[in-house]
Design an enzyme around this catalytic site. Structure first.
Site, PDB file in Angstrom:
ATOM      1  N   LYS A 216       0.864  -1.177   0.000  1.00 10.87           N
ATOM      2  CA  LYS A 216       0.000   0.000   0.000  1.00 10.87           C
ATOM      3  C   LYS A 216       0.895   1.219   0.000  1.00 10.87           C
ATOM      4  O   LYS A 216       2.048   1.142   0.456  1.00 10.87           O
ATOM      5  CB  LYS A 216      -0.888   0.011   1.251  1.00 10.87           C
ATOM      6  CG  LYS A 216      -2.147   0.820   1.076  1.00 10.87           C
ATOM      7  CD  LYS A 216      -3.219   0.035   0.341  1.00 10.87           C
ATOM      8  CE  LYS A 216      -4.445   0.842   0.070  1.00 10.87           C
ATOM      9  NZ  LYS A 216      -5.505   0.039  -0.528  1.00 10.87           N
TER      10      LYS A 216
HETATM   11  P1  NAD Z   1     -13.536   7.139  -3.527  1.00 13.78           P
HETATM   12  O1  NAD Z   1     -12.622   8.223  -3.159  1.00 13.78           O
HETATM   13  O2  NAD Z   1     -13.941   6.959  -4.955  1.00 13.78           O
HETATM   14  O3  NAD Z   1     -14.891   7.252  -2.684  1.00 13.78           O
HETATM   15  C1  NAD Z   1     -14.948   7.382  -1.291  1.00 13.78           C
HETATM   16  C2  NAD Z   1     -16.349   7.840  -0.918  1.00 13.78           C
HETATM   17  O4  NAD Z   1     -16.446   7.908   0.497  1.00 13.78           O
HETATM   18  C3  NAD Z   1     -16.700   9.221  -1.433  1.00 13.78           C
HETATM   19  O5  NAD Z   1     -18.063   9.230  -1.804  1.00 13.78           O
HETATM   20  C4  NAD Z   1     -16.478  10.116  -0.214  1.00 13.78           C
HETATM   21  O6  NAD Z   1     -17.270  11.277  -0.249  1.00 13.78           O
HETATM   22  C5  NAD Z   1     -16.938   9.184   0.876  1.00 13.78           C
HETATM   23  N1  NAD Z   1     -16.444   9.549   2.193  1.00 13.78           N
HETATM   24  C6  NAD Z   1     -15.229  10.040   2.540  1.00 13.78           C
HETATM   25  N2  NAD Z   1     -15.164  10.258   3.858  1.00 13.78           N
HETATM   26  C7  NAD Z   1     -16.353   9.884   4.362  1.00 13.78           C
HETATM   27  C8  NAD Z   1     -16.903   9.859   5.659  1.00 13.78           C
HETATM   28  N3  NAD Z   1     -16.209  10.289   6.723  1.00 13.78           N
HETATM   29  N4  NAD Z   1     -18.167   9.397   5.795  1.00 13.78           N
HETATM   30  C9  NAD Z   1     -18.861   8.982   4.735  1.00 13.78           C
HETATM   31  N5  NAD Z   1     -18.404   8.980   3.493  1.00 13.78           N
HETATM   32  C10 NAD Z   1     -17.167   9.430   3.301  1.00 13.78           C
HETATM   33  O7  NAD Z   1     -12.878   5.808  -2.954  1.00 13.78           O
HETATM   34  P2  NAD Z   1     -13.198   4.301  -3.357  1.00 13.78           P
HETATM   35  O8  NAD Z   1     -12.200   3.866  -4.371  1.00 13.78           O
HETATM   36  O9  NAD Z   1     -14.657   4.127  -3.660  1.00 13.78           O
HETATM   37  O10 NAD Z   1     -12.826   3.570  -2.000  1.00 13.78           O
HETATM   38  C11 NAD Z   1     -13.767   3.443  -0.936  1.00 13.78           C
HETATM   39  C12 NAD Z   1     -13.277   2.379   0.022  1.00 13.78           C
HETATM   40  O11 NAD Z   1     -13.135   1.153  -0.682  1.00 13.78           O
HETATM   41  C13 NAD Z   1     -11.897   2.636   0.646  1.00 13.78           C
HETATM   42  O12 NAD Z   1     -11.885   2.107   1.945  1.00 13.78           O
HETATM   43  C14 NAD Z   1     -10.954   1.854  -0.243  1.00 13.78           C
HETATM   44  O13 NAD Z   1      -9.762   1.501   0.436  1.00 13.78           O
HETATM   45  C15 NAD Z   1     -11.824   0.646  -0.523  1.00 13.78           C
HETATM   46  N6  NAD Z   1     -11.447  -0.107  -1.731  1.00 13.78           N
HETATM   47  C16 NAD Z   1     -11.421   0.489  -2.963  1.00 13.78           C
HETATM   48  C17 NAD Z   1     -11.088  -0.265  -4.084  1.00 13.78           C
HETATM   49  C18 NAD Z   1     -11.122   0.306  -5.464  1.00 13.78           C
HETATM   50  O14 NAD Z   1     -10.917  -0.454  -6.415  1.00 13.78           O
HETATM   51  N7  NAD Z   1     -11.420   1.577  -5.658  1.00 13.78           N
HETATM   52  C19 NAD Z   1     -10.741  -1.614  -3.926  1.00 13.78           C
HETATM   53  C20 NAD Z   1     -10.782  -2.191  -2.655  1.00 13.78           C
HETATM   54  C21 NAD Z   1     -11.138  -1.418  -1.567  1.00 13.78           C
END
Ligand code: NAD
Length: 416
Positions: free
Chosen positions: A105
């Site tokens: 990471k």
């Molecule tokens: P992103 O930045 O596209 O979206 C994150 C979302 O969460 C946004 O809508 C943001 O406004 C919201 N957010 C931020 N802080 C917040 C809070 N305090 N309360 C509520 N909502 C909040 O990110 P993503 O890629 O969708 O990732 C989201 C989660 O999924 C993370 O934990 C990431 O590690 C995990 N993840 C992502 C992927 C991927 O392929 N993108 C893969 C595995 C895990």
């Protein structure tokens, strides 16, 4: 250990799995630490002419099963301890879905909202130059995470290629299609979340059609999961982003909201036919399925007793604290853990890397089919382990992940 100490939490989960597997203490010590952690400090010349210094990290947890793989997070709360925990989870995740990677990471402590596009590009290019001593298509392959996207991955591929002297698409995944990205990658994590949701509903004898679904986070993972849940006939009654949530017990028009507002922070607040709620209220809503898809440590010992969902499918990494996990288990709530539920992203990242190395690209249907097959097989393996050990799904997934990694680590032995 504080309830919000994610590294302490990741290590505790490892210790629990190690007890089931009767692992040697020395081996547990190896698995509890990252193989390599690089911290970099680097300057960026801002548009104003001011020089700002940023701190960034790349942590590689374990390489026994193959090169390391994991996202890059651009967020003000990023630190080396959180990055290490996320790298550990990536190791188990890759092992649970049985793809030949270890976990890594990385990230930069930065609020991207304060940067212009030009500044973001400069920061990205300088950061990847600082960490390119440990990153490479055969050694460690970054991907997008919070605060980074396909455009950022494109800059990374270009920067690395400029320094190599030839194009190296396999050095990073989650790239735009035009630069060697894969069909289906953008939707992959949300798609995997929904494959797990379908399998969990079957296991629980709960129809997904008509089920009330609440999704926290309307970014990449949350918006896709919500849209695919709607496509499966579920009723998505609440969604949120960092600015708060919207709720309608009769269901929200997710596809329309997706088209208008996905990727626009606060955009969903423009929708009128709903009640505005906080993220805290959202998690405690009366519903059947809760999909936390925002950030870590959202379901805690404070709100876990008030959670009414029957099923939680973790789209985010580490959304549930250890104390909360126990409370949810006592309440009989099934939790499909992050290392299984959100593994779809890394599975299709793996497909992207394989395509890049072969210079041979697949159709979207092929990507989605292979993803679904891998996710269903992983889910079945975890469900079987859960019944075998009469434990919760997180422990079962950890037992599988830790076993595959510890077997490989032992077989490789200690060098020299
Ligand atoms: P992103 O930045 O596209 O979206 C994150 C979302 O969460 C946004 O809508 C943001 O406004 C919201 N957010 C931020 N802080 C917040 C809070 N305090 N309360 C509520 N909502 C909040 O990110 P993503 O890629 O969708 O990732 C989201 C989660 O999924 C993370 O934990 C990431 O590690 C995990 N993840 C992502 C992927 C991927 O392929 N993108 C893969 C595995 C895990």
């Amino acid at each position: 250990m504080s309830e919000y100490d994610v590294l302490g939490m990741a290590r505790q989960q490892l210790r629990v799995a190690a007890r089931y597997l009767d692992l040697d203490d020395g081996l547990v010590e190896v698995l509890a630490r990252p193989k390599r952690a690089v911290t970099v400090n680097f300057p960026v010349l801002m548009d104003s002419g001011e020089v700002r210094v940023f701190e960034g990290y790349r942590v590689q947890h374990n390489q026994s099963r193959g090169p390391t793989k994991g996202g890059l997070r651009f967020h003000p709360d990023v630190d080396v301890s959180e990055t290490t925990a996320l790298a550990m989870w990536m190791t188990w995740k890759c092992a649970v879905v049985n793809i030949p990677y270890g976990g890594a990471k990385g990230g930069v402590k930065v609020n991207t909202k304060e940067l212009s596009i030009r500044e973001l590009e400069k920061l990205t290019r300088r950061f990847i130059t600082e960490i390119n001593i440990v990153v490479g298509e055969r050694s460690d392959i970054p991907a997008p995470d919070i605060g980074t996207n396909a455009k950022v991955m494109g800059w990374i591929m270009d920067t690395y290629s400029m320094q190599a002297g030839y194009t190296v698409p396999g050095v990073v995944t989650g790239k735009p299609l035009e630069l060697g990205g894969s069909e289906g990658r953008v939707e992959a994590t949300g798609r995997g979340v929904i494959v797990c949701t379908i399998e969990a509903c079957k296991m629980m004898n709960m129809p997904l059609e008509g089920a009330r679904v609440v999704v926290q986070g309307f970014g990449n993972v949350g918006s896709v999961a919500a849209r695919l849940a709607e496509r499966e006939g579920a009723k998505v009654i609440a969604i949120s982003d960092g600015t708060g949530g919207i709720y309608n017990p009769n269901g929200l028009p997710i596809n329309d909201l997706y088209i208008k507002y996905s990727g626009v922070e606060g955009g969903i607040q423009n929708y009128q036919d709903c009640t505005k709620i906080t993220n805290k209220e959202l998690l405690e809503l009366e519903c059947d399925i809760l999909i936390p898809a925002a950030i870590q440590a959202q379901i805690t010992k404070e709100n876990a007793p008030n959670i009414k969902a029957k099923l939680i499918v973790e789209g985010a990494n580490g959304p549930t604290t250890l104390e909360a996990d126990q409370i949810l288990a006592d309440k009989g709530i099934i939790v499909v853990p992050d290392i299984l539920a959100n593994a779809g992203g890394v599975v299709v990242s793996y497909f992207e890397w394989v395509q890049d190395l072969q210079n041979f690209f697949w159709e979207e249907e092929q990507v989605n089919d292979r993803l679904a097959r891998i996710m269903r097989a992983a889910y079945a393996g975890v469900a079987e382990m859960m019944h075998l050990h009469k434990t919760d799904m997180r422990t079962a997934a950890m037992i599988i992940g830790v076993k595959r990694v510890s077997d490989a680590t032992l077989m490789r032995g200690i060098f020299p």
